[in-house]
Design a protein around this motif. Structure first.
Motif, PDB file in Angstrom:
ATOM      1  N   MET A  93     -16.826  -0.621   0.458  1.00  0.00           N
ATOM      2  CA  MET A  93     -17.341   0.617   0.077  1.00  0.00           C
ATOM      3  C   MET A  93     -16.494   1.784  -0.065  1.00  0.00           C
ATOM      4  SD  MET A  93     -20.355   0.368   2.920  1.00  0.00           S
ATOM      5  CE  MET A  93     -21.010   2.005   2.607  1.00  0.00           C
ATOM      6  N   ILE A  94     -16.716   2.770  -1.011  1.00  0.00           N
ATOM      7  CA  ILE A  94     -16.027   3.874  -1.332  1.00  0.00           C
ATOM      8  C   ILE A  94     -16.971   4.887  -1.285  1.00  0.00           C
ATOM      9  CG2 ILE A  94     -14.268   5.283  -2.530  1.00  0.00           C
ATOM     10  CD1 ILE A  94     -13.406   2.826  -3.879  1.00  0.00           C
ATOM     11  N   THR A  95     -17.039   5.911  -0.408  1.00  0.00           N
ATOM     12  CA  THR A  95     -18.093   6.996  -0.520  1.00  0.00           C
ATOM     13  C   THR A  95     -17.447   8.261  -0.410  1.00  0.00           C
ATOM     14  OG1 THR A  95     -18.503   6.821   1.632  1.00  0.00           O
ATOM     15  CG2 THR A  95     -20.051   5.840   0.317  1.00  0.00           C
ATOM     16  N   ASN A  96     -17.876   9.321  -1.036  1.00  0.00           N
ATOM     17  CA  ASN A  96     -17.287  10.532  -0.706  1.00  0.00           C
ATOM     18  C   ASN A  96     -18.181  11.334   0.635  1.00  0.00           C
ATOM     19  OD1 ASN A  96     -19.438  12.432  -1.479  1.00  0.00           O
ATOM     20  ND2 ASN A  96     -18.659  12.387  -3.903  1.00  0.00           N
ATOM     21  N   ASN A  97     -17.338  12.429   0.866  1.00  0.00           N
ATOM     22  CA  ASN A  97     -17.866  12.999   2.243  1.00  0.00           C
ATOM     23  C   ASN A  97     -18.997  14.296   1.686  1.00  0.00           C
ATOM     24  OD1 ASN A  97     -16.016  14.805   1.359  1.00  0.00           O
ATOM     25  ND2 ASN A  97     -14.918  15.002   3.296  1.00  0.00           N
ATOM     26  N   VAL A 129       0.703  -1.321  -0.113  1.00  0.00           N
ATOM     27  CA  VAL A 129      -0.214  -0.096  -0.039  1.00  0.00           C
ATOM     28  C   VAL A 129       0.919   1.227  -0.065  1.00  0.00           C
ATOM     29  CG1 VAL A 129      -1.677   1.284   1.045  1.00  0.00           C
ATOM     30  CG2 VAL A 129      -1.868  -1.306   1.260  1.00  0.00           C
ATOM     31  N   PHE A 130       1.827   1.285   0.751  1.00  0.00           N
ATOM     32  CA  PHE A 130       2.816   2.288   0.977  1.00  0.00           C
ATOM     33  C   PHE A 130       3.615   2.789  -0.232  1.00  0.00           C
ATOM     34  CE2 PHE A 130       7.071   3.979   1.619  1.00  0.00           C
ATOM     35  CZ  PHE A 130       6.871   4.983   2.662  1.00  0.00           C
ATOM     36  N   LEU A 131       4.085   1.809  -1.147  1.00  0.00           N
ATOM     37  CA  LEU A 131       4.587   2.019  -2.270  1.00  0.00           C
ATOM     38  C   LEU A 131       3.614   2.383  -3.424  1.00  0.00           C
ATOM     39  CD1 LEU A 131       7.379  -0.887  -2.298  1.00  0.00           C
ATOM     40  CD2 LEU A 131       7.750   1.606  -2.072  1.00  0.00           C
ATOM     41  N   ASP A 153     -14.514   0.212   4.599  1.00  0.00           N
ATOM     42  CA  ASP A 153     -15.633   1.332   4.410  1.00  0.00           C
ATOM     43  C   ASP A 153     -14.822   2.571   4.299  1.00  0.00           C
ATOM     44  OD1 ASP A 153     -17.384   3.118   4.707  1.00  0.00           O
ATOM     45  OD2 ASP A 153     -17.994   2.675   6.763  1.00  0.00           O
ATOM     46  N   GLN A 154     -14.382   3.062   3.045  1.00  0.00           N
ATOM     47  CA  GLN A 154     -13.443   4.117   2.864  1.00  0.00           C
ATOM     48  C   GLN A 154     -14.167   5.319   2.406  1.00  0.00           C
ATOM     49  OE1 GLN A 154      -9.977   3.931   3.150  1.00  0.00           O
ATOM     50  NE2 GLN A 154      -9.461   1.589   2.886  1.00  0.00           N
ATOM     51  N   VAL A 155     -13.798   6.708   2.888  1.00  0.00           N
ATOM     52  CA  VAL A 155     -14.544   7.792   2.474  1.00  0.00           C
ATOM     53  C   VAL A 155     -13.276   8.623   1.951  1.00  0.00           C
ATOM     54  CG1 VAL A 155     -15.426   9.810   3.726  1.00  0.00           C
ATOM     55  CG2 VAL A 155     -15.940   7.530   4.551  1.00  0.00           C
ATOM     56  N   VAL A 156     -13.682   9.377   0.814  1.00  0.00           N
ATOM     57  CA  VAL A 156     -12.800  10.158  -0.013  1.00  0.00           C
ATOM     58  C   VAL A 156     -13.492  11.619  -0.003  1.00  0.00           C
ATOM     59  CG1 VAL A 156     -11.945   8.461  -1.336  1.00  0.00           C
ATOM     60  CG2 VAL A 156     -13.801   9.455  -2.241  1.00  0.00           C
ATOM     61  N   ALA A 192      -4.071   4.926  -2.572  1.00  0.00           N
ATOM     62  CA  ALA A 192      -4.073   4.441  -1.449  1.00  0.00           C
ATOM     63  C   ALA A 192      -5.350   3.734  -0.945  1.00  0.00           C
ATOM     64  CB  ALA A 192      -3.924   5.495  -0.248  1.00  0.00           C
ATOM     65  N   VAL A 193      -6.535   4.417  -1.260  1.00  0.00           N
ATOM     66  CA  VAL A 193      -7.663   3.794  -0.774  1.00  0.00           C
ATOM     67  C   VAL A 193      -7.767   2.421  -1.658  1.00  0.00           C
ATOM     68  CG1 VAL A 193      -9.891   3.970  -1.232  1.00  0.00           C
ATOM     69  CG2 VAL A 193      -8.797   5.924  -0.200  1.00  0.00           C
ATOM     70  N   LEU A 194      -7.718   2.474  -2.750  1.00  0.00           N
ATOM     71  CA  LEU A 194      -7.850   1.270  -3.768  1.00  0.00           C
ATOM     72  C   LEU A 194      -6.935   0.331  -3.439  1.00  0.00           C
ATOM     73  CD1 LEU A 194      -8.974   3.319  -7.108  1.00  0.00           C
ATOM     74  CD2 LEU A 194     -10.566   1.829  -5.744  1.00  0.00           C
TER      75      LEU A 194
END
Lengths: 289, 381
Positions: B177-181, A3-5, B206-209, B218-220
């Protein structure tokens, strides 16, 4: 670790674009001491021109970029020419003049292309490179290579050519430069032209990565401006380092702080600037400030 | 676009001129009384990042108004649709709410942004101007205004239908889940999470962007390591498209799922048709071919604007039809009487059969479709 890279890779590709935007800001600033607030809008214009020649006129991507850069460079010349009477008279008016030009360009973009925007398919259709589980988009490598080439060319121009040396002289002391016969106005015009060309390069390159809309330049302009400040406003290597730093920082805060990433990015930015007001490569004494 | 602006400005100028001649406050009654055109305001983003929504809305609403005007208007009076640009910004929205009140518009179509509509609701409620919005956030219902109506289902309906298909029917339990704020993304997040927890499913991520985030590596990458079977996206068209495009570049191959935005051409273009393949969409208007009414609407839309109709245009068309029907049945009432007339209107629309309840929601069903060969196709059975 993966993830870091991967986060770094994601950050670097947008960071290269921020760096190009920052270069344009810095070049105009070091030559004229002026912050060109229309710069973000010039990015939008460049992105639209490149995408129009690429998608509508069906030209090859590289050729579309070259035309976009040339046309946008000409817009830079126009902005400088209109603002020239104010040079050395009223600096605040010049700043406001650039803001005005930004609004005009924004309105022109909406008048010509509409407010909806368009998606640009990537000109490099190959699959991403898979390196030990890390995925690197080939187009990102193209962006990085072009950004690096543009930087090298710019540095060579400033240090090796007579015109470039003249611009450096104007940057150091424009009165002394005038005394030895350097045309300050022309020097400023070239700075504006190259700055606008770099904006078009950034806008054109970022099109296939993002989505070309009138709001594109606003977001890139702010990040690019922050990148220029972070690296040391007016410094060429500073713009590059600042751009990449903002890109990677943005990428990491997005992973860790989710919805608050933007806030954290700019808090970190503010702290760095408070500790080191001149930025990483700040050399204000050399430049006009 | 500039032509639209110009035509929007001219009536305003005329109005300003006529207002200058009459007694203060008199113009308010002029427009509401029995002669002259019926003034309806359309408030939507005509510039900025959400302007594609505003452009679709305008086209749908304009089509409905033109049809009524061509057929002689309402009670022999022509309908005048004035366009206002809220730039997708709630503050601008509140300014416009006061403006349409002072200029004597009797009803409002829009906005397509829940946050803007929620900001405008108290002012419109006070001014007693009925408003039919294209927003779908449950927050609209929570605003509790009897003058606020939705021209489609809320996120709760969209996401309940989606969860039912994914979890109950497909048996997929490993969901990221990916949702925006933003207002829309937050509504989607809460509604989908609620639908999942009622089925005892906990999302693996459960990721928020943020709403204007551009890089999702990073999220993906985090989601990729969790290895979900399906990824739910709750974000507007362009951002959803970018997320899907970047996910495919990162080697994520599982399908995506989402509500209305994922069924739009902007999403498809941004993501790239190949990347969007197999996306599961919950929408009340899957395609232009679902019924005879939608085929007729799509043909008229194509003839007028030379582009294919889609959900948002259809929603605005339905909403405007409902408003105009209510105006006709109430004999061009205003204020509370008009709101009651809208609530009482039963209308067979493109999205389905509308029957409003006390919360201002008139339709409670969506259908499931998947994107196949770059087209949204209804899932049968």
């Amino acid at each position: 670790m993966q993830v870091f890279l991967q986060t770094i890779i994601g950050g670097v590709s947008l960071g290269a674009v921020y760096a190009l935007v920052a270069l344009g800001f810095s070049l105009v600033y070091r030559t004229m001491g002026l912050v060109n607030f229309a710069h973000g809008n010039v990015v939008t214009v460049g992105a639209y021109l490149a995408s129009t020649f690429y998608l509508t006129s069906k030209l090859p991507f590289a050729l579309a970029m070259v035309i976009a850069i040339a046309v946008t460079g000409a817009i830079g010349l126009v902005i400088e020419r209109v603002l020239r009477p104010l040079e050395n008279r009223d600096f605040d008016l010049m700043l406001i003049g650039t803001i005005g030009f930004g609004i005009v360009l924004d309105a022109l973009v909406i008048a010509i292309w509409g407010a909806t925007g368009r998606a640009v398919p990537s000109p490099v259709q190959t699959e991403p490179i898979d390196l030990l589980g890390l995925r690197i988009r080939t187009y990102d490598l193209v962006v990085l290579a072009i950004a690096a080439a543009a930087t090298v060319l710019l540095v060579l121009f400033l240090s090796r050519t007579k015109r470039g040396a003249a611009m450096q002289a104007v940057a150091m002391d424009h009165e002394a430069a005038t005394a030895v016969g350097i045309h300050v106005g022309r020097s400023n015009a070239i700075a504006f032209m190259i700055g606008a060309g770099l904006a078009a390069l950034a806008g054109g390159l970022v099109g296939p990565l993002l989505y070309v809309s009138p709001a594109l330049g606003g977001a890139l302009g702010i990040k690019g401006f922050a990148a220029a400040i972070l690296g040391g406003f007016g410094s060429i290597p500073g713009a590059i380092v600042g751009g990449l730093a903002i890109g990677v920082l943005d990428s990491f805060t997005a992973g860790h702080f989710q919805g608050y990433s933007e806030l954290v990015t700019f808090i970190v930015f503010t702290v760095i600037i408070m500790v080191r007001p001149t930025g990483v490569f700040g050399e204000r004494t050399v430049n006009r400030a | 676009m500039p032509r639209l602006r110009a035509t929007a400005i001219i009536p305003l100028l005329l109005l300003a001129a006529s207002a200058g001649c009459s007694a203060p406050g008199a113009n308010d009654d002029d427009a509401k009384s029995g002669s002259g055109p019926i003034k309806i305001a359309l408030v939507d983003a005509q510039s900025g990042q959400l302007s594609s929504l505003g452009a679709w809305e305008l086209k749908g609403a304009r089509l409905a108004v033109d049809e009524w005007n061509a057929a002689g208007g309402v009670n022999g009076r022509q309908i005048q649709l004035d366009v206002f640009d809220d730039q997708g910004d709630p503050t601008t929205g509140t300014t416009l709410a006061r403006k349409i009140d002072s200029e004597g518009h009797i009803a409002m179509i829009g906005t397509a942004e829940s946050a803007v509509t929620i900001a405008m609701a108290p002012i419109l409620k006070q001014a007693e101007i009925p408003n039919i919005t294209s927003g779908q956030s449950p927050g609209l219902v929570a605003a509790g205004s009897e003058f606020l109506f939705l021209n489609g289902p809320t996120s709760t309906t969209y996401d309940e239908t989606l969860a039912k298909y994914i979890v109950d029917k497909q048996g997929l339990k490993s969901i990221a889940m990916i949702t925006n704020n933003g207002s829309y993304g937050k509504g989607e997040h809460d509604a989908f999470l609620k639908a999942l927890s009622s089925r005892n499913v906990v999302p693996v991520a459960d990721q928020v962007v943020t709403t204007d985030q551009k890089d999702f590596s990073a999220v993906l990458t985090g989601i990729r390591q969790k290895n979900p079977q399906v990824i739910f996206v709750g974000a507007e068209e362009v951002e959803s498209g970018l997320i899907v495009k970047q996910a495919r570049d990162l080697g994520i191959t599982v399908p995506f799922a989402g509500a209305a935005p994922q069924g739009t051409p902007v999403f498809l273009d941004t993501a790239g048709a190949k990347n969007a393949e197999k996306t599961i969409v919950s929408s009340p208007y899957l395609s232009n071919d679902v019924s005879d009414a939608s085929k007729k609407f799509a043909a008229a839309y194509k003839a007028k604007y030379n582009e294919d109709a889609e959900l948002h245009g259809a929603k605005a068309y339905d909403g405007t039809q409902i408003l105009l029907t209510a105006l006709k049945s109430s004999n061009v009432a205003t204020g509370k009487a008009l709101a009651d007339a809208i609530r009482g209107t039963k209308y067979q629309g493109l999205l389905g059969d509308f029957a409003y309840d006390q919360t201002g929601v008139g339709i409670f069903a969506t259908s499931i479709g998947t994107i196949q060969n770059g087209k949204l196709v209804a899932v049968t059975g």
